[in-house]
Scaffold this motif. Structure first.
Motif, PDB file in Angstrom:
ATOM      1  N   HIS A  53       0.771  -1.001   0.332  1.00 45.29           N
ATOM      2  CA  HIS A  53       0.305   0.079   0.054  1.00 45.29           C
ATOM      3  C   HIS A  53       1.244   1.060   0.266  1.00 45.29           C
ATOM      4  CE1 HIS A  53      -4.077  -1.832   1.664  1.00 45.29           C
ATOM      5  NE2 HIS A  53      -3.488  -2.500   0.272  1.00 45.29           N
ATOM      6  N   VAL A  64       0.456   3.733  -2.839  1.00 44.98           N
ATOM      7  CA  VAL A  64      -0.549   5.603  -2.583  1.00 44.98           C
ATOM      8  C   VAL A  64       1.046   6.335  -3.368  1.00 44.98           C
ATOM      9  CG1 VAL A  64       0.166   7.064  -0.946  1.00 44.98           C
ATOM     10  CG2 VAL A  64      -1.841   5.190  -0.471  1.00 44.98           C
ATOM     11  N   VAL A  87       2.233  14.505  10.802  1.00 38.31           N
ATOM     12  CA  VAL A  87       1.116  14.563   9.382  1.00 38.31           C
ATOM     13  C   VAL A  87       0.490  14.698  10.459  1.00 38.31           C
ATOM     14  CG1 VAL A  87       1.357  14.418   7.636  1.00 38.31           C
ATOM     15  CG2 VAL A  87       0.352  12.868   9.657  1.00 38.31           C
ATOM     16  N   HIS A 107      -1.146   7.140  14.029  1.00 37.67           N
ATOM     17  CA  HIS A 107      -1.134   6.637  12.883  1.00 37.67           C
ATOM     18  C   HIS A 107      -0.768   5.520  11.689  1.00 37.67           C
ATOM     19  CE1 HIS A 107       1.097  10.906  12.457  1.00 37.67           C
ATOM     20  NE2 HIS A 107       1.306   9.819  11.240  1.00 37.67           N
ATOM     21  N   SER A 108      -1.245   5.766  10.919  1.00 35.37           N
ATOM     22  CA  SER A 108      -0.680   4.959   9.718  1.00 35.37           C
ATOM     23  C   SER A 108       0.190   5.711   8.915  1.00 35.37           C
ATOM     24  CB  SER A 108      -1.715   4.104   9.136  1.00 35.37           C
ATOM     25  OG  SER A 108      -0.683   3.754   7.499  1.00 35.37           O
ATOM     26  N   GLU A 109       1.597   5.143   8.255  1.00 38.90           N
ATOM     27  CA  GLU A 109       2.222   5.132   7.229  1.00 38.90           C
ATOM     28  C   GLU A 109       1.865   5.801   6.227  1.00 38.90           C
ATOM     29  OE1 GLU A 109       3.946   0.558   8.626  1.00 38.90           O
ATOM     30  OE2 GLU A 109       3.102   2.579   9.204  1.00 38.90           O
ATOM     31  N   ILE A 110       0.976   5.077   5.739  1.00 40.81           N
ATOM     32  CA  ILE A 110       0.232   5.037   4.548  1.00 40.81           C
ATOM     33  C   ILE A 110      -0.437   6.082   4.883  1.00 40.81           C
ATOM     34  CG2 ILE A 110      -1.634   3.661   3.175  1.00 40.81           C
ATOM     35  CD1 ILE A 110      -0.827   1.294   4.606  1.00 40.81           C
ATOM     36  N   SER A 111      -1.369   6.483   6.002  1.00 41.05           N
ATOM     37  CA  SER A 111      -2.168   7.873   5.544  1.00 41.05           C
ATOM     38  C   SER A 111      -1.484   8.760   5.330  1.00 41.05           C
ATOM     39  CB  SER A 111      -2.954   8.064   7.154  1.00 41.05           C
ATOM     40  OG  SER A 111      -2.137   7.964   8.223  1.00 41.05           O
ATOM     41  N   ALA A 112       0.593   8.552   6.516  1.00 47.14           N
ATOM     42  CA  ALA A 112       1.161   9.699   6.689  1.00 47.14           C
ATOM     43  C   ALA A 112       1.257  10.219   5.082  1.00 47.14           C
ATOM     44  CB  ALA A 112       1.828  10.071   7.364  1.00 47.14           C
ATOM     45  N   ALA A 132       0.340   9.581   1.782  1.00 45.89           N
ATOM     46  CA  ALA A 132      -1.087  10.143   1.531  1.00 45.89           C
ATOM     47  C   ALA A 132      -1.063  11.486   1.215  1.00 45.89           C
ATOM     48  CB  ALA A 132      -2.109   9.843   1.192  1.00 45.89           C
ATOM     49  N   ILE A 133      -1.066  12.273   3.161  1.00 45.30           N
ATOM     50  CA  ILE A 133      -0.819  13.372   3.466  1.00 45.30           C
ATOM     51  C   ILE A 133      -0.412  14.755   2.656  1.00 45.30           C
ATOM     52  CG2 ILE A 133      -1.499  15.415   5.336  1.00 45.30           C
ATOM     53  CD1 ILE A 133      -3.345  12.816   6.675  1.00 45.30           C
ATOM     54  N   ASP A 184      -0.085  14.930  -1.212  1.00 41.33           N
ATOM     55  CA  ASP A 184      -1.205  14.988  -1.405  1.00 41.33           C
ATOM     56  C   ASP A 184      -0.896  16.673  -1.227  1.00 41.33           C
ATOM     57  OD1 ASP A 184      -4.172  15.439  -2.376  1.00 41.33           O
ATOM     58  OD2 ASP A 184      -4.358  16.327  -1.005  1.00 41.33           O
TER      59      ASP A 184
END
Length: 177
Positions: free
Chosen positions: A21, A25, A126, A131-136, A138-139, A142
Motif C-alpha cells: 500500500h 499510494v 502529519v 497513525h498509519s505510515e500509509i495515511s501520512a 498520502a497526506i 497531497d
C-alpha cells in the motif's frame, strides 16, 4: 518536481500488505519511484500489473542499503523528507516543501534508525496521534502537490475511472493482445 519514496525496514509477514500500500499510494499520488529493502518480491509484480492495467511507469527498485540511496540522492540535490510523528507539523512546513524540486520521502516501518533524523533535511509529522505510515504518506504527497497529481492521466492506461456521483464507471480501452 520529482518525487521518489524509500521504504526502510519491514516487519515480517505483517508488512507485506502495508508495504504494498505504501507503493500503491506513492504511485497514485504522484511519485515516480520507490526504493525498498527487505520486502517480498511479489510486491513488484503487483505494482507492475497495476501499471499495465491502469497506466504509468512507476518503478520499484530493490536495494540492499538504504543509507547509500539517501546519500546518493542528497548528492543529486534531492531534499530528504522523513515522515515521523515527531517531526515539524505539516501545516507549518508544507509551503516550504512545495518550493523544493527533488524530493526523497523516507517511510519507515519498525523503529527508524536515529541516523535518518540527522540525514533528513526535513522531519515531518502529519499529526500528534499514532497513525498509519500509509495515511501520512498520502497526506504529505497531497499537501505538497495541492491535489494537482489527480489532474493528470496515466499514460498507456487500459482502464480509467470516470468520477460519478453514483455507481461505478470504468472506461476500458480496447487493446489487441
Amino acid at each position: 518536481m520529482v518525487i521518489e519514496v524509500i521504504r526502510i525496514g519491514q516487519r515480517l509477514v505483517r508488512d507485506d500488505r502495508v508495504t504494498t500500500h505504501v507503493a500503491l499510494v506513492s504511485r497514485a499520488f504522484g511519485a515516480e519511484r520507490i526504493f525498498m529493502s527487505e520486502v517480498n518480491p511479489e510486491i513488484k509484480d503487483t505494482v507492475e500489473k497495476i501499471n499495465k492495467t491502469w497506466g504509468g511507469k512507476f518503478e520499484i527498485d530493490f536495494i540492499d542499503k538504504w543509507k547509500s540511496v539517501v546519500k546518493k540522492k542528497k548528492e543529486e540535490n534531492f531534499k530528504i523528507i522523513h515522515l515521523s510523528m515527531y517531526g515539524q507539523n505539516i501545516n507549518i512546513i508544507q509551503e516550504e516543501l512545495r518550493k523544493e524540486e527533488n524530493l526523497l520521502i523516507v517511510v519507515g516501518a519498525e523503529k527508524v534508525p536515529r541516523e535518518i533524523y540527522e540525514l533528513a533535511d526535513y522531519n515531518v509529522g502529519v499529526g500528534s496521534q499514532p497513525h498509519s505510515e500509509i495515511s501520512a504518506l498520502a497526506i504529505l504527497l497531497d499537501r505538497i502537490q495541492k491535489g494537482k497529481q489527480f489532474e493528470k492521466d496515466f499514460p498507456d492506461a487500459k482502464r480509467k475511472i470516470i468520477p460519478t456521483k453514483n455507481g461505478k464507471n470504468v472506461q476500458v480501452k480496447e487493446t489487441r493482445d
